[in-house]
Design an enzyme around this catalytic site. Structure first.
Site, mmCIF file in Angstrom:
data_model
loop_
_atom_site.group_PDB
_atom_site.id
_atom_site.type_symbol
_atom_site.label_atom_id
_atom_site.label_comp_id
_atom_site.label_asym_id
_atom_site.label_seq_id
_atom_site.Cartn_x
_atom_site.Cartn_y
_atom_site.Cartn_z
ATOM 1 N N CYS A 45 0.821 -1.211 0.000
ATOM 2 C CA CYS A 45 0.000 0.000 0.000
ATOM 3 C C CYS A 45 0.858 1.266 0.000
ATOM 4 C CB CYS A 45 -0.905 -0.031 1.235
ATOM 5 S SG CYS A 45 -1.766 1.509 1.546
ATOM 6 N N TYR A 176 -5.579 6.424 -8.958
ATOM 7 C CA TYR A 176 -6.767 5.630 -8.634
ATOM 8 C C TYR A 176 -7.983 6.138 -9.403
ATOM 9 C CZ TYR A 176 -4.284 3.336 -4.788
ATOM 10 O OH TYR A 176 -3.409 2.591 -4.052
#
Length: 334
Positions: A45, A176
């Site tokens: 992440c 994203y």
């Protein structure tokens, strides 16, 4: 992860995190204290990678333990599948969700990393990744190592905040917004914003070694964790494909400069990064095939950024090697 795609196709990240802070004065009920808290991360992440880097640069390893979740998770939670029997050895839980529910029964939002857990109670304290690393710099100063860098120096904070805001909106989160866009128009708009912002930081970095000032700051850490994932994931998986990082000369040299700096490249696990994105995002990659590339050898080539001056750690010093039990597994990096 607590985010959604609007009817018009735009990906929107839920940024309503647990706002509790660990502070020197303990005003939220959680005072800075050695050995009391555990930082839970996943190397995959980018938001967690920031916390790993800052903790390491400041030398907080001895006062704040760290727990690593595996690179994949189900709808319910990140899990401790890297640990024996799939249980965190300190918190004694198999799922990060357990620490969230301990404090907030039935917690309705995304179970995210990084998260800090209060070891005595087993309860999550915060998952506010943006504030968390700033607090490492400003609230944990009593426990910084000798020679720790100033990652959020007071005279530069307004400038760092300004840079961070655009980097977050259009680059960190922008990839994203490309990858999870639900319409052509939403994707096109996100793509334009992303590459306009990458051109902006590239122009800024053409004449200076770091984003703000003459040393590494929080701003560089936040940009780095997106750049280091760019060719491995975002270029193909998220359709951020105007060009690869390796085709943007200034940003590629800048990213290599940071990667070769202690505390940066030694936190990056390319195997876990690829496994996370290509396996968890089954809506984008339904076959679950994890690509073999790209070739990573270039990360260790000369970058030439020293010619721009600047000192990575200012008047401080680099961190020593990571503790044995915190090293990226052999074969997972360059």
């Amino acid at each position: 992860m607590g985010s959604y795609v609007a009817k018009t196709g735009e990906f929107t990240r839920d940024t309503d995190y647990i706002s509790t802070r660990i502070t020197a004065d303990g005003r939220d009920g959680y005072p800075v204290e050695a050995g009391r808290y555990r930082l839970i991360v996943a190397r995959a992440c980018p938001w967690a990678n920031r916390a790993i880097i800052v903790r390491r640069l400041l030398g907080l390893e001895k006062v704040m333990s760290i727990g690593f979740c595996g690179p994949t998770h189900d709808e319910r939670s990140w899990t401790f599948d890297l640990d024996p029997d799939g249980v965190d050895p300190v918190l004694k839980i198999p799922r990060l969700r357990d620490a969230y529910f301990k404090r907030f029964p039935g917690y309705p939002k995304g179970i995210t990393v990084p998260a800090i857990v209060d070891i005595p109670s087993g309860e999550v304290v915060t998952n506010d990744f943006a504030q968390m690393t700033l607090d490492f710099s400003t609230e944990w100063t009593a426990y910084h190592r000798d020679g720790a860098p100033q990652l959020y120096p007071e005279p530069l904070r307004a400038q760092i905040d300004e840079v961070n805001e655009r980097v977050y909106r259009e680059i960190n989160n922008g990839v994203y917004q490309c990858g999870f866009a639900g319409s052509q128009q939403a994707y096109d708009d996100a793509y334009e914003r992303l590459f306009s912002a990458l051109d902006w930081v590239s122009e800024r970095l053409a004449a200076q070694r770091y984003l703000v000032g003459y040393t590494i700051t929080e701003a560089d850490i936040r940009l780095f964790t997106t750049l280091v994932r760019f060719d491995a994931v975002y270029h193909g998986h998220f359709k951020c494909n105007r060009c690869k990082l390796t085709e943007m000369p200034v940003l590629w040299a800048y990213a290599r400069d940071l990667f070769q700096t202690p505390g940066f490249g030694d936190t990056v696990d390319f195997v876990q990064i690829k496994r996370h994105y290509y396996l968890v995002h089954s809506d984008i990659n339904p076959t679950g095939i994890v690509p073999k590339g790209p070739d990573l050898a270039g990360w260790l080539t000369a970058h030439g950024r020293e010619a721009l001056g600047g000192k990575p750690f200012g008047n401080g010093t680099p961190p020593g090697p990571p503790p044995e039990n915190e090293r990226v597994p052999a074969g997972h990096s360059v």
